[in-house]
Design an enzyme around this catalytic site. Structure first.
Site, PDB file in Angstrom:
ATOM      1  N   LYS A   1     -30.722 -24.359  48.174  1.00 24.18           N
ATOM      2  CA  LYS A   1     -29.636 -24.202  47.197  1.00 24.18           C
ATOM      3  C   LYS A   1     -28.413 -25.038  47.583  1.00 24.18           C
ATOM      4  CE  LYS A   1     -28.184 -19.955  49.540  1.00 24.18           C
ATOM      5  NZ  LYS A   1     -28.121 -18.488  49.441  1.00 24.18           N
TER       6      LYS A   1
ATOM      7  N   TYR B   1       2.520 -36.428  51.566  1.00 22.41           N
ATOM      8  CA  TYR B   1       3.109 -35.534  50.557  1.00 22.41           C
ATOM      9  C   TYR B   1       3.852 -34.388  51.228  1.00 22.41           C
ATOM     10  CZ  TYR B   1       0.186 -37.490  46.783  1.00 22.41           C
ATOM     11  OH  TYR B   1      -0.405 -38.300  45.855  1.00 22.41           O
TER      12      TYR B   1
HETATM   13  C1  LIG Z   1     -28.638 -18.153  50.738  1.00 28.96           C
HETATM   14  C2  LIG Z   1     -29.720 -17.180  50.934  1.00 28.96           C
HETATM   15  C3  LIG Z   1     -30.515 -17.227  52.096  1.00 28.96           C
HETATM   16  C4  LIG Z   1     -30.238 -18.166  53.251  1.00 28.96           C
HETATM   17  O1  LIG Z   1     -29.105 -17.712  53.964  1.00 28.96           O
HETATM   18  P1  LIG Z   1     -28.703 -18.356  55.370  1.00 28.96           P
HETATM   19  O2  LIG Z   1     -27.675 -17.445  55.915  1.00 28.96           O
HETATM   20  O3  LIG Z   1     -28.158 -19.709  55.076  1.00 28.96           O
HETATM   21  O4  LIG Z   1     -29.952 -18.426  56.180  1.00 28.96           O
HETATM   22  C5  LIG Z   1     -31.587 -16.355  52.173  1.00 28.96           C
HETATM   23  N1  LIG Z   1     -31.832 -15.461  51.179  1.00 28.96           N
HETATM   24  C6  LIG Z   1     -31.067 -15.360  50.073  1.00 28.96           C
HETATM   25  C7  LIG Z   1     -31.379 -14.339  49.050  1.00 28.96           C
HETATM   26  C8  LIG Z   1     -29.984 -16.196  49.920  1.00 28.96           C
HETATM   27  O5  LIG Z   1     -29.219 -16.098  48.821  1.00 28.96           O
END
Ligand SMILES: *Cc1c(COP(=O)(O)O)cnc(C)c1O
Length: 386
Positions: free
Chosen positions: A48, A275
């Site tokens: 993701k 700035y």
């Molecule tokens: C994002 C996510 C993960 C991975 O999480 P990490 O802490 O990056 O390992 C796993 N399961 C779900 C449901 C997630 O949303």
């Protein structure tokens, strides 16, 4: 090292001087280290948010070459993107679904998360209407209060799932809220609740679908939560979920963020920088300008806190971070136009980690990685044989 250039922003073939370099060998080592730790459980790489900033397609292709059998993404559009880029591996969309999205899931062969009887019904009906079999993982909320049916109400969803004719219940999962903490009491409670839900299958002498719960933190700290599959995100990219987390798997960061000096000047005392004129020197200094800013995801909240590495030495970012540029005080050292600058990564003895940036910005490494945006080209490096 053989560079493979998939840069998105180039000028006559020359890549922008500010870029992210992703080391695919590191990703491979991290994947194998996680696999060794959790075997016989399988590894579902989480892709993701543009693979935590590393570039979804290239990471997916690398993982396919390593034998990954399942990917996880957060939202439908990420799954569709993978399919459009030719990735045929099963993809589980972990987030919530809306009824009108279901036909798209089915069209692209993406696996859905069902977190209520109503959502499951929607999937069943859409699958029937389209004459296909939907693949679903049931989501159990064991203590996160996000999506998922509460563990204490799960029986109705599991019952309903047994009656589906057009849905294959391929998996059942939950998610930890506190697996990255030093105190694992709540994580263990969640794990026990998940076990309690899974006894539904035992009581009926039915085989449970693929069970999964562990994120990166749980892989490190709760090996008993590996079940059939684990879902590492940040750990795959070589970053630990929190400073409290036991580093029980050795991984190394795959991502470096680099830039180059584009301007040099001498700044006199009494002449404030940037700035808001938030910084000035009481003596004459040499100052270089670097073409990166909050418009690239280099957080403005790091103004007057961040450091960069030039020629193996750390120097402070002074004045406000602008949208496209930062100024670095090199005192009376030398630096010339086009000299390399490390924003995240190492040079000689010196290292700047995304944890450092997170501390300066007042956030977590996840947000540092996922904020490096598409204006920053990604360059992939990989040796042919590891
Ligand atoms: C994002 C996510 C993960 C991975 O999480 P990490 O802490 O990056 O390992 C796993 N399961 C779900 C449901 C997630 O949303």
């Amino acid at each position: 090292m053989q560079p493979i250039n998939h840069a998105t922003i180039t000028t006559s073939g020359v890549v922008r001087p500010t870029l992210v370099e992703v080391n695919l060998d590191r990703l491979e080592e991290n994947y194998r280290a996680i696999q060794a730790k959790v075997a016989p459980a399988k590894v579902m790489p989480i892709l993701k948010a543009n693979a935590y900033g590393h570039g979804m397609v290239e990471v997916a292709k690398k993982m396919v070459s390593l034998g990954a059998e399942y990917f996880g993404v957060a939202v439908l559009e990420e799954g569709i993107f993978l399919r459009e880029q030719g990735i045929q591996t099963p993809v589980l969309v972990l987030g919530g679904i809306l009824g009108n999205q279901v036909p798209l899931f089915l069209k692209y062969g993406l696996t859905l998360t069902a977190s209520s009887v109503e959502k499951l019904d929607q999937v069943e009906q859409a699958a029937q209407a389209l004459g296909v079999e939907a693949k679903v993982h049931l989501k159990i909320d064991t203590g996160m209060e996000r999506i998922g049916v509460h563990y204490y109400n799960a029986e109705s969803l599991l019952d309903a799932s047994l009656k589906c004719k057009h849905v294959q219940i391929e998996g059942i999962f939950s998610h930890f809220a506190n697996a990255d903490a030093a105190d694992l009491t709540h994580a263990r409670l969640q794990l026990e609740r998940f076990h309690e839900v899974l006894r539904f299958y035992e009581r009926r002498s039915l085989p449970a679908p693929t069970r999964h719960m562990a994120n990166s933190a749980a892989i490190l700290q709760l090996p008993e939560s590996s079940f059939d599959l684990v879902r590492p995100g940040i750990l795959l990219y070589g970053v630990y979920p929190s400073p409290e987390c036991q580093p029980s798997v050795q991984v190394q960061p795959a991502l470096s963020w680099k830039s180059h000096v584009v301007y040099f000047k001498v700044v006199l005392p009494g002449h404030p920088v940037g700035y808001g004129s938030t910084w000035e020197s009481d003596h004459m200094v040499r100052m270089v300008t670097i073409p990166v800013g909050y418009g690239d995801g280099y957080f403005r909240s790091m103004s007057n806190k961040a450091q960069v590495i030039i020629h193996g030495k750390k120097y402070p970012v002074v004045g406000r971070i602008a949208m496209d540029q930062i100024m670095v005080n090199i005192e009376w050292d030398s630096a010339y136009n086009d000299d390399p600058v490390i924003l995240i990564g190492s040079d000689g003895e010196q290292v700047i980690t995304c944890e450092d940036l997170a501390a300066w910005a007042g956030t977590i490494p996840y947000e540092i990685l996922t904020n490096i945006n598409t204006r920053v080209p990604r360059l992939y490096i990989e040796t042919s044989h590891l």
